[in-house]
Each structure stands twice: as structure tokens, then as C-alpha cells.
Design a protein around this motif. Sequence first.
Motif, PDB file in Angstrom:
ATOM      1  N   MET A  68      16.715  -9.278   8.395  1.00 55.68           N
ATOM      2  CA  MET A  68      15.547  -8.431   8.413  1.00 55.68           C
ATOM      3  C   MET A  68      15.128  -8.136   6.978  1.00 55.68           C
ATOM      4  SD  MET A  68      15.027  -4.708  10.146  1.00 55.68           S
ATOM      5  CE  MET A  68      15.228  -5.385  11.755  1.00 55.68           C
ATOM      6  N   ALA A  69      13.803  -8.264   6.626  1.00 53.70           N
ATOM      7  CA  ALA A  69      13.337  -8.017   5.274  1.00 53.70           C
ATOM      8  C   ALA A  69      13.431  -6.537   4.939  1.00 53.70           C
ATOM      9  CB  ALA A  69      11.897  -8.493   5.136  1.00 53.70           C
ATOM     10  N   ARG A  70      13.757  -6.251   3.680  1.00 56.07           N
ATOM     11  CA  ARG A  70      13.903  -4.864   3.267  1.00 56.07           C
ATOM     12  C   ARG A  70      12.534  -4.249   3.073  1.00 56.07           C
ATOM     13  NH1 ARG A  70      16.826  -4.076  -2.304  1.00 56.07           N
ATOM     14  NH2 ARG A  70      14.891  -5.127  -2.914  1.00 56.07           N
ATOM     15  N   GLU A  71      12.287  -3.023   3.571  1.00 55.20           N
ATOM     16  CA  GLU A  71      11.017  -2.336   3.449  1.00 55.20           C
ATOM     17  C   GLU A  71      10.858  -1.818   2.025  1.00 55.20           C
ATOM     18  OE1 GLU A  71       8.491   1.259   5.623  1.00 55.20           O
ATOM     19  OE2 GLU A  71      10.522   0.727   6.261  1.00 55.20           O
ATOM     20  N   GLY A  72       9.725  -2.131   1.354  1.00 55.79           N
ATOM     21  CA  GLY A  72       9.516  -1.720  -0.028  1.00 55.79           C
ATOM     22  C   GLY A  72       9.136  -0.250  -0.139  1.00 55.79           C
ATOM     23  N   VAL A  73       9.187   0.230  -1.364  1.00 58.93           N
ATOM     24  CA  VAL A  73       8.828   1.628  -1.607  1.00 58.93           C
ATOM     25  C   VAL A  73       7.305   1.769  -1.510  1.00 58.93           C
ATOM     26  CG1 VAL A  73      10.857   2.031  -3.039  1.00 58.93           C
ATOM     27  CG2 VAL A  73       8.776   1.215  -4.095  1.00 58.93           C
ATOM     28  N   SER A  74       6.823   2.975  -1.208  1.00 60.86           N
ATOM     29  CA  SER A  74       5.399   3.219  -1.047  1.00 60.86           C
ATOM     30  C   SER A  74       4.797   3.736  -2.347  1.00 60.86           C
ATOM     31  CB  SER A  74       5.181   4.229   0.083  1.00 60.86           C
ATOM     32  OG  SER A  74       5.752   5.481  -0.267  1.00 60.86           O
ATOM     33  N   TYR A  75       3.462   3.734  -2.378  1.00 65.94           N
ATOM     34  CA  TYR A  75       2.758   4.255  -3.557  1.00 65.94           C
ATOM     35  C   TYR A  75       3.054   5.739  -3.739  1.00 65.94           C
ATOM     36  CZ  TYR A  75      -1.083   6.162  -6.325  1.00 65.94           C
ATOM     37  OH  TYR A  75      -1.811   6.852  -7.258  1.00 65.94           O
ATOM     38  N   GLU A  76       3.109   6.480  -2.606  1.00 68.73           N
ATOM     39  CA  GLU A  76       3.355   7.916  -2.702  1.00 68.73           C
ATOM     40  C   GLU A  76       4.706   8.210  -3.354  1.00 68.73           C
ATOM     41  OE1 GLU A  76       2.219   6.362  -0.149  1.00 68.73           O
ATOM     42  OE2 GLU A  76       0.190   7.168   0.081  1.00 68.73           O
ATOM     43  N   GLN A  77       5.740   7.406  -3.006  1.00 74.61           N
ATOM     44  CA  GLN A  77       7.048   7.623  -3.617  1.00 74.61           C
ATOM     45  C   GLN A  77       7.013   7.366  -5.120  1.00 74.61           C
ATOM     46  OE1 GLN A  77       9.062   4.849  -0.893  1.00 74.61           O
ATOM     47  NE2 GLN A  77      10.424   6.520  -0.317  1.00 74.61           N
ATOM     48  N   VAL A  78       6.381   6.258  -5.512  1.00 75.50           N
ATOM     49  CA  VAL A  78       6.304   5.931  -6.940  1.00 75.50           C
ATOM     50  C   VAL A  78       5.492   6.976  -7.687  1.00 75.50           C
ATOM     51  CG1 VAL A  78       5.470   4.222  -8.600  1.00 75.50           C
ATOM     52  CG2 VAL A  78       6.600   3.476  -6.515  1.00 75.50           C
TER      53      VAL A  78
ATOM     54  N   GLU B 117      15.540   3.906 -11.062  1.00 71.26           N
ATOM     55  CA  GLU B 117      16.810   4.643 -11.098  1.00 71.26           C
ATOM     56  C   GLU B 117      16.732   5.903 -10.256  1.00 71.26           C
ATOM     57  OE1 GLU B 117      17.622   5.298 -15.178  1.00 71.26           O
ATOM     58  OE2 GLU B 117      18.391   3.259 -15.554  1.00 71.26           O
ATOM     59  N   ARG B 118      15.592   6.605 -10.301  1.00 68.59           N
ATOM     60  CA  ARG B 118      15.466   7.830  -9.492  1.00 68.59           C
ATOM     61  C   ARG B 118      15.343   7.534  -8.000  1.00 68.59           C
ATOM     62  NH1 ARG B 118      12.553  13.087 -12.037  1.00 68.59           N
ATOM     63  NH2 ARG B 118      13.650  13.101 -14.040  1.00 68.59           N
ATOM     64  N   LEU B 119      14.598   6.460  -7.668  1.00 63.14           N
ATOM     65  CA  LEU B 119      14.463   6.102  -6.252  1.00 63.14           C
ATOM     66  C   LEU B 119      15.750   5.478  -5.701  1.00 63.14           C
ATOM     67  CD1 LEU B 119      10.862   4.559  -6.147  1.00 63.14           C
ATOM     68  CD2 LEU B 119      11.594   6.765  -5.211  1.00 63.14           C
ATOM     69  N   GLY B 120      16.475   4.768  -6.569  1.00 61.00           N
ATOM     70  CA  GLY B 120      17.695   4.098  -6.114  1.00 61.00           C
ATOM     71  C   GLY B 120      17.429   2.823  -5.345  1.00 61.00           C
TER      72      GLY B 120
ATOM     73  N   ASN C 210       8.609  -5.583  -9.033  1.00 65.02           N
ATOM     74  CA  ASN C 210       7.212  -5.990  -8.862  1.00 65.02           C
ATOM     75  C   ASN C 210       6.424  -4.941  -8.087  1.00 65.02           C
ATOM     76  OD1 ASN C 210       7.778  -8.386 -10.173  1.00 65.02           O
ATOM     77  ND2 ASN C 210       8.375  -9.423  -8.296  1.00 65.02           N
ATOM     78  N   THR C 211       7.024  -4.423  -7.011  1.00 62.72           N
ATOM     79  CA  THR C 211       6.336  -3.405  -6.203  1.00 62.72           C
ATOM     80  C   THR C 211       6.139  -2.129  -6.998  1.00 62.72           C
ATOM     81  OG1 THR C 211       7.350  -4.345  -4.212  1.00 62.72           O
ATOM     82  CG2 THR C 211       6.432  -2.141  -4.039  1.00 62.72           C
ATOM     83  N   ILE C 212       7.177  -1.700  -7.707  1.00 64.45           N
ATOM     84  CA  ILE C 212       7.074  -0.467  -8.513  1.00 64.45           C
ATOM     85  C   ILE C 212       6.006  -0.639  -9.581  1.00 64.45           C
ATOM     86  CG2 ILE C 212       8.328   1.024 -10.101  1.00 64.45           C
ATOM     87  CD1 ILE C 212      10.844   0.464  -8.511  1.00 64.45           C
ATOM     88  N   HIS C 213       5.940  -1.804 -10.228  1.00 66.78           N
ATOM     89  CA  HIS C 213       4.937  -2.034 -11.273  1.00 66.78           C
ATOM     90  C   HIS C 213       3.529  -1.961 -10.699  1.00 66.78           C
ATOM     91  CE1 HIS C 213       2.297  -4.595 -13.777  1.00 66.78           C
ATOM     92  NE2 HIS C 213       2.959  -4.029 -14.775  1.00 66.78           N
ATOM     93  N   ARG C 214       3.320  -2.521  -9.500  1.00 64.12           N
ATOM     94  CA  ARG C 214       1.997  -2.476  -8.880  1.00 64.12           C
ATOM     95  C   ARG C 214       1.573  -1.043  -8.574  1.00 64.12           C
ATOM     96  NH1 ARG C 214       3.138  -5.453  -5.147  1.00 64.12           N
ATOM     97  NH2 ARG C 214       3.369  -4.007  -3.407  1.00 64.12           N
TER      98      ARG C 214
END
Length: 298
Positions: A1-11, A32-35, A40-44
Amino acid sequence: MAREGVSYEQVAAVADALVGDGQQATIRAIRERLGTGSPNTIHRHLAAWRDARPQMAAVVAALPDALTAAIAAEIAKAASTARAEVEGRLVLAQTEASELAAVGEILEGERDTLAEHIVILTTERDREAATAAERATELERQGQELQRERSAAEAARIEVAQTRNKLENQAEKLTEQQALIAQLQAQLELERQGRIDAEKLAAVTAAKLEAAEHRAQVAEAATDELKRQLNQVRELATLESSKAEMANTTIATLNGKIESLQTQIQQQARELDAAQQEVKAALQTAAELRGQLTANAK
């Protein structure tokens, strides 16, 4: 199962918290804070957060000279602050480009490692297939030997049956000869020579009977030995069949692993392409920021 990426709200929440703490909102700090989270997703999301931040707008109005001078001083101060912010964003962009390039190198290394693993598994699969083929050939050879043993056993059984028939015929003849001996013994006193001939005939018949019984015993012993060898061959054939089935199962498992690794390599390649695109975008952003810094300096 593919891992769900972090959302814009979290970043965005983590970036606001970092800025509120007087720290820079970088990809590494947010991760580091999100763990968790892909660089690539965080940069976007981080680029979208920066674009959404309110920018300082210059206001021009007709004011007295003293106030204009004061405003000019404030504008110069604001320009200096803006320059420092642009320089900071440039440093952040360069840092993020370096981080993305490092991630790309890591993904390339993982891709090479997976490719080497596939080579190893492919070699192991081919070796298992060759072993299975050899076992199948050996099993076929043993099957042929088993068939020959069965044919020999059948021939021995037929020979034993024929020997038994001969023994039965000889037993019938012996009975007849014994009756003849009895008749000859009854005529012993009348015909001495006839009694001698009858005794000789009885001795010859007894020798033939003994020889026939011996041949029957030898044939029975040979039959028992052939049965024992036949059972051994059957057990060996059963064992080799089990080994062949295990080898086929192992080959199927290895094929499944190879397909899984190939899927992982394709996924890693896609991530590597995305990372390279992100690096190009970051470098382009850095160039634009340098241009803005140069324009502000003028």
C-alpha cells in the motif's frame, strides 16, 4: 500500500511555528518536526506557503519634505530588510536544492542496490531451475530403471510359475513312479532284476525331484530380492518427486520476489525523476531570486 503524503495544512502549520520560534522554515526542519513526508512533497507545499505569505507593499503619497525624508529612510530600511529576506530565501532555495540533490543521489544508490539484488535473485532462480531440470532427468532415469526392474520381476514371476508347474507335474510323475515302485516291490521275489531296475528308477526320480525343489527355492529367493529392490526404487522415486515439487515452489517464490523488486525499481526511478525536476525548479527559483537581489541592489 502506498504511503499517504503530508498535507499542505501540516506543512504550513509547522512552517508558521518555525518562523514564530525565530527559525528558518526549511525542508529538513519541517521533516524533522513532522517525522515523515517526502522531501519533494514538503518542498511543493513549502513553496505554496511562501507564495501565500503577505508581501510588503510600497505606498506613495504626497507628503511634506520632512515626512518624505522619514518615509524614505523607512523605505530604505524596509528595502534592506527585504533584501535580507530575499537573500535568506536564496540561501533556503540553495539549501533545498542541495537536499533534493542528495535525495536524488540516495535514490540512485537504492536503485543500483535493487538492480544488483535482482541480478543475484535471477542467478539463484536460474540455478534452482537447472537443479530442478537435473532432478527431473534423474527422476525419469530412475523411472526407466524401475520399469526395467518391473519387467525383470515379471519375468522372474513367470519363471517361478513355470517352475511350480513343472514341480507339480514332477510330483504327479513321482506319485506314479511310487506306485510303479510298489508294484515292482510286490513282484520282487518273482523278478529280482525287475526290482533292481525299479530301485534305480526311483533313485533317479528322487534326484530330479531334489534338483527341481532346489531350483524353486532359488527362484523364490530371487523374487523376494527383486521385490525388495522394487520397493526401494519406489521410495526413491517418491522422494525425488517431493524434491522436484519443492524446487518448483522455490522458483515461483523467487519469480514473485523479482517482480516485486522490479516494481520497486520503477517506483524509485519515478521518484528520482521527480526529485530531479524539483532540483531544476529550485535552481530556477534561485536564479530568479538572484535577479531580484541584483535589481534591488541597483
